[in-house]
Design an enzyme around this catalytic site. Structure first.
Site: not given
Ligand code: MN
Length: 722
Positions: A155, A82-83, A78
């Protein structure tokens, strides 16, 4: 974290997952883990742990729910878009569209959240606006694919579980957000287990002292209750066995935050924790629906049911698909026990809610009746389209969607779900906007009732409408009159008035203001009033007042200048205490009244007398009525306070005479904790004219009291006189 710890964490996860997934699906999850491990590389969290522990924790929470392999893989992946340097296309190539879409969905949600975070810190004012964006986005996502929201909740749960090393301000922000958005969302999705965990984790941060107190309280009470519940469960299990019902009977403990809420509710009723016997309850899980009802019969046969404490959510499931029978009975020794009866399938739904639908099943995963069951979801989306402004949206989200619900019937037997405390007028607006606008009365269970009556579960509601006039009343927006609970109905009324003519609105505004100033005995010119508000001109003020964007009680509040021109005013008495701060009486939950026998004068020596159920009465210290009291404990030391001043005013009530009129009036004033220091009644023909002397705190309070008095049956007119 040490590598060995990570290995252990992963081994446990694998064990859990392989217990219910096929080896083919299991290998996809393994592949996702290795992919995420490589992508996050040496990244670490603020906690100092390797970053991979977070997606692993997230996916582990999802595995507790036995979710399908796509959801688990997406949980592991997940944060990679993004990262890390991973794109959506990369994920499609590697894992296929289904999993990639889930990851993208979570990423998008997180983006909304992060924007909120930055601006939230910049400017606290924009908080609710951004909250609205997050919420809207979430709701849309729920509709697209519920699993995205399940991953997001998981999350958040893992983040809350590992929140400790963060700076305090961030922790508090996280906890607040969790309490306001994520826990209610889990509640609405029926995921009780997640909900309770999210609430307790936030509770610990937001009110650590209370958290510790409740935890301690539960622990000290636990042993006795456990024994009691164990015995009761045994008695019940034996009874059911005798009747050939195959049942699992288990004790059930409540969670900290929900217990805390219960304690607050009990405090309001002046009960103590010792009287909370349903802290621990019993759950009976049987094989089929028929057995649920047979078990219910046996239980009621064994212990007598407590009146009004019965709900059949099997016959009428909640919109989030929750099904179960709830009953509270008088157990042995006269202790109430809360009992839930359900089948094991219902039990799964009850614990995991919407997630139970996605529970891994070999083969197909589609359920055509599923969409039909999700009525509330469609309602939710309808509302969010209807409600225009962001602030209104957040309000309606909190009041209309997340509060406890009451279920009522239309004349055709259709069920409508409304927030607790709703009225027939709320119901009318829920059925159709025009029906709301043209409401003139209501029949509840075939009895004519006022439009602001509070509805109860199972009520049958019929709205009486005017055939000629479709025009709402501005009174319906007045909170003093409690006509509406739902924000969506209020918004519809405002929208109606916004559309009407400027001229009309101004005239209406003028009428409202004149009428209310007369009632309150306020002698101010419109120009003087404008100066006390943020308004620039008389015209805009009148127009806003006439179109409902400024409510009369809001305007009155800005007139709260506490200049009553009365000859008599007193300070509120306060309790004297060396140990803690002085407590002011007459505010908050403490109720105080001036004794009518001696009517203490300000400055004279006074004493407080604790009555059995009416709070504290203040007497002159040498009042003859208390001089014979033997119970010394009932006296407390009080003195005239410094802060809050009470003012004496006279109000004049005109009404059609009827039996019980005076009782209704004094009852209302007593509920409002207002002291009556004198009253005079004159009857002429069929009319009653009542003059009351009362002490009040502010113009706003006087306004609210006058509004409420006028709402009493057969009261014609109420105003302040000199
Ligand atoms: Mn997260």
């Amino acid at each position: 974290m040490l590598i060995t710890n990570l290995e252990n964490q992963y081994k446990n996860f694998e064990k859990k997952v392989s217990s219910y997934l096929s080896s083919e699906h299991f290998s996809v999850v393994q592949k996702a883990y290795n992919y995420a491990l490589k992508a996050h590389g040496t990244q670490t969290r603020l906690t100092g742990d390797m970053f991979i522990t977070h997606p692993l924790g997230t996916s582990n929470n999802l595995a507790d729910l036995h979710l399908d392999y796509q959801t688990l893989a997406a949980g592991l992946l997940h944060d990679v878009i993004e990262d890390c340097d991973v794109t959506y296309e990369d994920l499609v190539d590697e894992f296929g569209e289904d999993i990639a879409k889930l990851v993208l969905g979570v990423t998008k949600l997180t983006e909304v959240e992060n924007v909120s975070e930055i601006r939230w810190e910049e400017n606290i004012q924009t908080h609710s606006l951004l909250e609205a964006q997050t919420l809207r986005k979430m709701l849309m996502t729920v509709a697209e694919d519920v699993r995205v929201v399940l991953i997001k909740l998981s999350d958040r749960l893992h983040n809350m579980e590992t929140v400790d090393p963060l700076p305090k301000s961030r922790k508090i922000k996280f906890a607040k957000e969790t309490m306001e958005i994520y826990a209610p969302l889990a509640h609405r999705l029926g995921m009780w287990d997640f909900k309770w965990r999210l609430e307790d984790l936030s509770f610990r941060i937001l009110d650590p002292n209370m958290y510790k107190k409740v935890a301690k309280l539960i622990n000290t009470k636990r042993k006795n209750r456990d024994n009691y519940i164990k015995k009761a469960a045994k008695v019940l299990a034996d009874k059911l066995k005798k009747e050939n019902i195959n049942a699992e009977v288990k004790g059930r403990s409540k969670h900290l935050f929900s217990t805390y809420r219960k304690i607050l509710a009990y405090e309001k009723e002046n009960k103590t924790i010792d009287e909370i016997y349903d802290l621990f309850a019993i759950r009976v899980v049987v094989q089929d629906v028929k057995d649920c009802y047979i078990a219910l019969g046996s239980i009621h046969n064994l212990w007598s049911p407590l009146g009004g404490q019965f709900d059949d959510y099997i016959a009428r499931p909640k919109d989030n698909m929750y099904r179960s029978i709830h009953t509270t009975v008088n157990g042995d020794g006269n202790f109430p026990i809360e009992i839930q009866i359900r089948t094991s399938e219902m039990d799964q739904y009850a614990e995991y809610g919407i997630a139970a639908h996605w529970k891994y099943k070999e083969g197909s995963n589609d359920d055509t009746t599923f969409d039909n069951k999700m009525i509330w979801l469609r309602q939710l989306l309808d509302w969010q389209r209807e409600v225009p402004g962001d602030q209104e949206f957040v309000d309606s989200f909190k009041t209309d969607i997340f509060n406890d619900q009451v279920y009522v019937f239309t004349p055709k037997g259709e069920i409508k779900e409304l927030p607790m405390g709703s009225t027939p007028l709320d119901f009318a607006y829920r059925v159709h906007t025009d029906i709301g606008h043209s409401s003139i009365g209501a029949r509840v269970n075939d009895k004519l009732v006022p439009l602001n009556t509070v509805l109860k579960n199972g009520d049958k509601v019929l709205i009486v409408t005017s055939s000629t006039e479709i025009e709402p009343s501005l009174d319906w927006l007045n909170p003093n009159l409690s006509y509406l609970v739902t924000s969506s109905a209020k918004e519809k009324i405002r929208a109606w008035f916004r559309k009407s003519q400027y001229e009309e609105n101004s005239q209406r505004g003028e009428l409202i203001i004149n009428e209310n100033l007369v009632k309150l005995g306020i002698d101010l010119q419109l120009s003087e009033i404008v100066k006390l508000t943020d308004y620039q001109s008389e015209e805009t003020l009148l127009n806003d007042l006439g179109n409902g964007s400024l409510l009369i009680n809001e305007l009155i509040k800005s007139l709260d200048i506490n200049d009553f021109n009365t000859e008599q005013s007193i300070k509120l008495p306060i309790i004297d205490s060396d140990s803690s701060e002085k407590k002011v009486f007459g505010v908050g939950d403490l109720s105080t009244r001036l004794a009518r026998c001696c009517l203490p004068k300000q400055g004279n020596e006074i004493i407080g007398y604790i009555t059995r159920n009416r709070g504290v009465t203040i007497h002159e210290h040498d009042c003859i009525n208390i001089s014979n009291e033997k119970e010394i404990d009932r006296f407390i030391s009080v003195s005239w306070g410094l802060n809050e001043t009470l003012y004496s005013v006279k109000i004049y009530v005109e009404a059609l005479d009827r039996v019980g009129l005076l009782k209704d009036i004094t009852g209302l004033l007593s509920d409002e904790r207002v002291n009556i220091t004198g009253s005079m009644t004159k009857n002429e023909d069929d009319n009653s004219y009542i003059t009351l002397s009362i002490f009040i705190k502010s113009i706003s309070q006087l306004h609210s009291i006058i509004n409420k008095l006028e709402n009493i049956n057969s009261v014609l007119n109420v105003k302040r006189i000199n």
